[in-house]
Design an enzyme around this catalytic site. Structure first.
Site, mmCIF file in Angstrom:
data_model
loop_
_atom_site.group_PDB
_atom_site.id
_atom_site.type_symbol
_atom_site.label_atom_id
_atom_site.label_comp_id
_atom_site.label_asym_id
_atom_site.label_seq_id
_atom_site.Cartn_x
_atom_site.Cartn_y
_atom_site.Cartn_z
ATOM 1 N N CYS A 46 0.861 -1.184 0.000
ATOM 2 C CA CYS A 46 0.000 0.000 0.000
ATOM 3 C C CYS A 46 0.902 1.240 0.000
ATOM 4 O O CYS A 46 2.015 1.200 0.533
ATOM 5 C CB CYS A 46 -0.886 0.003 1.232
ATOM 6 S SG CYS A 46 -1.888 1.486 1.439
ATOM 7 N N HIS A 47 0.410 2.329 -0.549
ATOM 8 C CA HIS A 47 1.219 3.561 -0.598
ATOM 9 C C HIS A 47 1.548 4.077 0.790
ATOM 10 O O HIS A 47 2.529 4.801 0.962
ATOM 11 C CB HIS A 47 0.505 4.602 -1.451
ATOM 12 C CG HIS A 47 0.568 4.244 -2.902
ATOM 13 N ND1 HIS A 47 1.553 4.692 -3.742
ATOM 14 C CD2 HIS A 47 -0.185 3.400 -3.635
ATOM 15 C CE1 HIS A 47 1.371 4.160 -4.940
ATOM 16 N NE2 HIS A 47 0.323 3.364 -4.887
ATOM 17 N N THR A 48 0.773 3.700 1.761
ATOM 18 C CA THR A 48 1.083 4.148 3.125
ATOM 19 C C THR A 48 2.341 3.462 3.641
ATOM 20 O O THR A 48 3.125 4.051 4.392
ATOM 21 C CB THR A 48 -0.113 3.884 4.058
ATOM 22 O OG1 THR A 48 -1.291 4.446 3.472
ATOM 23 C CG2 THR A 48 0.104 4.486 5.440
ATOM 24 N N HIS A 67 0.633 -3.884 6.000
ATOM 25 C CA HIS A 67 -0.608 -3.806 6.787
ATOM 26 C C HIS A 67 -1.850 -4.232 6.011
ATOM 27 O O HIS A 67 -2.974 -3.961 6.433
ATOM 28 C CB HIS A 67 -0.807 -2.381 7.307
ATOM 29 C CG HIS A 67 -0.974 -1.369 6.217
ATOM 30 N ND1 HIS A 67 0.092 -0.843 5.515
ATOM 31 C CD2 HIS A 67 -2.067 -0.795 5.679
ATOM 32 C CE1 HIS A 67 -0.350 0.000 4.612
ATOM 33 N NE2 HIS A 67 -1.647 0.050 4.684
ATOM 34 N N GLU A 68 -1.639 -4.873 4.836
ATOM 35 C CA GLU A 68 -2.787 -5.293 3.997
ATOM 36 C C GLU A 68 -2.557 -6.756 3.653
ATOM 37 O O GLU A 68 -1.897 -7.084 2.664
ATOM 38 C CB GLU A 68 -2.842 -4.424 2.743
ATOM 39 C CG GLU A 68 -4.075 -4.552 1.899
ATOM 40 C CD GLU A 68 -4.166 -3.490 0.793
ATOM 41 O OE1 GLU A 68 -4.171 -2.290 1.086
ATOM 42 O OE2 GLU A 68 -4.186 -3.925 -0.380
ATOM 43 N N CYS A 123 -11.956 -2.997 19.808
ATOM 44 C CA CYS A 123 -12.049 -3.716 21.082
ATOM 45 C C CYS A 123 -13.474 -3.899 21.551
ATOM 46 O O CYS A 123 -13.782 -4.746 22.360
ATOM 47 C CB CYS A 123 -11.236 -2.981 22.158
ATOM 48 S SG CYS A 123 -12.009 -1.476 22.781
ATOM 49 N N CYS A 125 -13.939 0.301 24.418
ATOM 50 C CA CYS A 125 -13.397 1.632 24.727
ATOM 51 C C CYS A 125 -14.404 2.721 24.392
ATOM 52 O O CYS A 125 -15.443 2.485 23.761
ATOM 53 C CB CYS A 125 -12.084 1.857 23.970
ATOM 54 S SG CYS A 125 -12.270 2.227 22.236
ATOM 55 N N CYS A 153 -15.129 2.855 20.667
ATOM 56 C CA CYS A 153 -15.953 1.750 20.160
ATOM 57 C C CYS A 153 -17.387 1.869 20.646
ATOM 58 O O CYS A 153 -18.326 1.502 19.945
ATOM 59 C CB CYS A 153 -15.365 0.412 20.588
ATOM 60 S SG CYS A 153 -13.857 -0.012 19.706
ATOM 61 N N CYS A 209 -11.011 2.881 17.235
ATOM 62 C CA CYS A 209 -10.775 2.273 18.541
ATOM 63 C C CYS A 209 -9.431 2.737 19.109
ATOM 64 O O CYS A 209 -8.446 2.829 18.376
ATOM 65 C CB CYS A 209 -10.737 0.758 18.375
ATOM 66 S SG CYS A 209 -10.187 -0.142 19.838
ATOM 67 N N ARG A 240 -3.760 1.758 20.555
ATOM 68 C CA ARG A 240 -3.104 2.786 19.751
ATOM 69 C C ARG A 240 -1.815 3.298 20.417
ATOM 70 O O ARG A 240 -0.834 3.604 19.723
ATOM 71 C CB ARG A 240 -4.093 3.946 19.547
ATOM 72 C CG ARG A 240 -3.610 5.024 18.594
ATOM 73 C CD ARG A 240 -3.779 4.626 17.147
ATOM 74 N NE ARG A 240 -3.266 5.652 16.255
ATOM 75 C CZ ARG A 240 -2.005 5.679 15.795
ATOM 76 N NH1 ARG A 240 -1.175 4.720 16.139
ATOM 77 N NH2 ARG A 240 -1.597 6.655 15.017
ATOM 78 N N CYS A 276 -7.081 -3.154 3.674
ATOM 79 C CA CYS A 276 -6.845 -1.702 3.622
ATOM 80 C C CYS A 276 -7.544 -0.980 2.470
ATOM 81 O O CYS A 276 -8.643 -0.467 2.632
ATOM 82 C CB CYS A 276 -5.351 -1.382 3.606
ATOM 83 S SG CYS A 276 -5.044 0.370 3.767
ATOM 84 N N ARG A 283 -2.675 -2.918 -7.287
ATOM 85 C CA ARG A 283 -2.135 -3.613 -6.131
ATOM 86 C C ARG A 283 -1.207 -4.756 -6.576
ATOM 87 O O ARG A 283 -1.507 -5.488 -7.514
ATOM 88 C CB ARG A 283 -3.258 -4.178 -5.250
ATOM 89 C CG ARG A 283 -3.875 -3.146 -4.286
ATOM 90 C CD ARG A 283 -2.902 -2.643 -3.285
ATOM 91 N NE ARG A 283 -3.446 -1.859 -2.194
ATOM 92 C CZ ARG A 283 -3.446 -0.528 -2.143
ATOM 93 N NH1 ARG A 283 -2.990 0.176 -3.180
ATOM 94 N NH2 ARG A 283 -3.902 0.107 -1.079
#
Ligand SMILES: NC(=O)c1ccc[n+]([C@@H]2O[C@H](COP(=O)([O-])OP(=O)(O)OC[C@H]3O[C@@H](n4cnc5c(N)ncnc54)[C@H](O)[C@@H]3O)[C@@H](O)[C@H]2O)c1
Ligand SMILES: CCCCCCO
Ligand SMILES: [Zn+2]
Ligand SMILES: [Zn+2]
Length: 379
Positions: free
Chosen positions: A47-49, A69-70, A99, A102, A105, A113, A117, A177, A372
């Protein structure tokens, strides 16, 4: 033989420094502690992130780290107290945790959430504020609480979505993602109504998923904007009905759009990460009700600007993370929608590569015809 409770040594692409090639290393992956899950990653997309953090421009980017992350994989083992998944379950790691307990959420207003973090933002795990990755004893940071560029990773249990075991992992890894982000920006964040006029800036994976989501929502016009004219043909397949290349016009792109839509669009989406385009996306919205959603990730320190009067006269500026989807609850739903052929995934995969060729895969990602790239992580 079970690896439960053992350190697993596996291959991972390590970002030792910003902008330096990723290095395939033998990484030790410690067993999951309480509330954690160790996953065998079978397929991951770029991903570009990932590229943004790798560039060093992301203040949350700590080095050395394992990006990614994907992805999709299979649970190898779980730590104490983990009840929602078990070894053998097919899962998608979720950088946006859920979760269900919290303040965020329970608010019913956001998917952001806050449970883990504080740890995932600094590349460690909540339990002991340490990493589960190491190389010859040297800690390697996690990334976004997922770190899927490793053959095994450890994530928090609130960051794992259990999915249909029949779903092809080499395809549904994309539901970690980009595709959900575009779909959700339309369905959850903007709540586009049937008959709306929509503009989408940037026709990459995220922008095309916005177009797909807008078409499914019944938008009457979906105006795609991209500086690469070669993007339009393919964009038609995702629902784009008109195409504008800003390079073909002397007037500001927002004026071009206002003129062709009798005052502006009902909804616009910025899917690039360019703060001046974000301004154009806002200012192409209709007075009184037009809403612009920022999806693109701009570099840290970048700021958006517009005349306050744009908002005083009724335009709304919003943003979205993961399309507003609640991850553990709704990623399985998205996988089911894909299995029922109600949403696309295959059409966003334009390249396949192997973990060992990850640097080449990133070069492919930056080529114009790429949406992708999916990596087979076990090769
Ligand atoms: N908010 C989130 O949760 C989330 C999730 C995933 C990705 N993202 C971000 O979304 C953005 C888009 O991701 P992607 O994978 O689709 O990227 P991409 O690079 O594949 O697509 C970007 C597109 O924008 C076009 N473009 C570049 N500059 C332009 C300009 N000035 N005007 C018009 N078009 C322009 C490019 O030609 C390309 O087609 C990235 O910033 C990514 O980090 C955000
Ligand atoms: C958390 C919002 C940004 C996530 C970008 C993932 O590509
Ligand atoms: Zn992403
Ligand atoms: Zn929560």
């Amino acid at each position: 033989m079970s690896t439960q409770g053992q350190v697993i040594t596996c291959k991972a692409a390590v970002a030792w420094e910003p902008n330096k090639p990723l290095v395939i290393e033998d990484v030790e992956v410690a067993p999951p502690q309480a509330g954690e899950v160790r996953i065998k990653i079978l397929y991951t997309a770029l991903c570009h992130t990932d590229a943004y953090t790798w560039s060093g421009k992301d203040p949350e980017g700590l080095f050395p780290c394992v990006l990614g992350h994907e992805a999709a994989g299979i649970v190898e083992s779980v730590g104490e107290g983990v009840t929602d998944v078990k070894p053998g379950d097919h899962v998608i790691p979720c950088y946006q945790a859920e979760c269900k307990d919290c303040k965020f959420c329970k608010s019913g207003k956001t998917n952001l959430c806050g449970k883990v973090r504080a740890a995932t933002g600094v590349g460690v795990m909540m339990n002991d504020r340490k990493s589960r990755f190491s190389i010859k004893g040297k800690p390697i940071y996690h990334f976004m609480g997922t770190s899927t560029f490793s053959q095994y990773t450890v994530v928090h249990d609130v960051s794992v979505a259990k999915i249909d075991p029949q779903a092809p992992l080499e395809k549904v890894c994309l539901l970690g993602c980009g595709v959900p982000t575009g779909l959700g920006a339309v369905w959850n964040t903007a709540k586009v109504e049937s008959g709306s006029i929509v503009s989408v800036f940037g026709l990459g994976t995220v922008g095309l998923a916005v177009a797909e989501g807008a078409k499914a929502a019944g938008a009457s016009r979906i105006i795609g904007i991209d500086i690469d004219g070669k993007k339009f043909e393919r964009a038609k397949d995702f629902g784009v009905t008109e195409f504008i290349n800003p390079k073909d016009h002397d007037k500001p792109i927002q004026q071009v759009i206002v003129d062709m839509t009798d005052g502006g669009v009902d909804y616009s989406f910025e899917c690039i990460g360019n703060v001046s385009v974000m301004r154009s996306a806002l200012e192409c919205c209709h007075k009184g009700w037009g809403m612009s959603v920022i999806v693109g990730v701009a570099a840290s320190g970048q700021e958006i600007s517009t005349r306050p009067f744009q908002l005083v006269t009724g335009r709304v500026w919003k943003g979205t993370a993961f399309g507003g989807f609640k991850s553990r609850s709704q990623v399985p739903w998205l996988v089911d929608k894909y299995m029922k052929k109600e949403i696309k995934v295959d059409e966003y995969i334009t390249h396949n590569q192997t973990l060992s060729e990850i640097n080449k895969a990133f070069d492919m990602m930056h080529e114009g015809d790429c949406l992708r790239v999916v990596l087979d992580m076990q090769t």
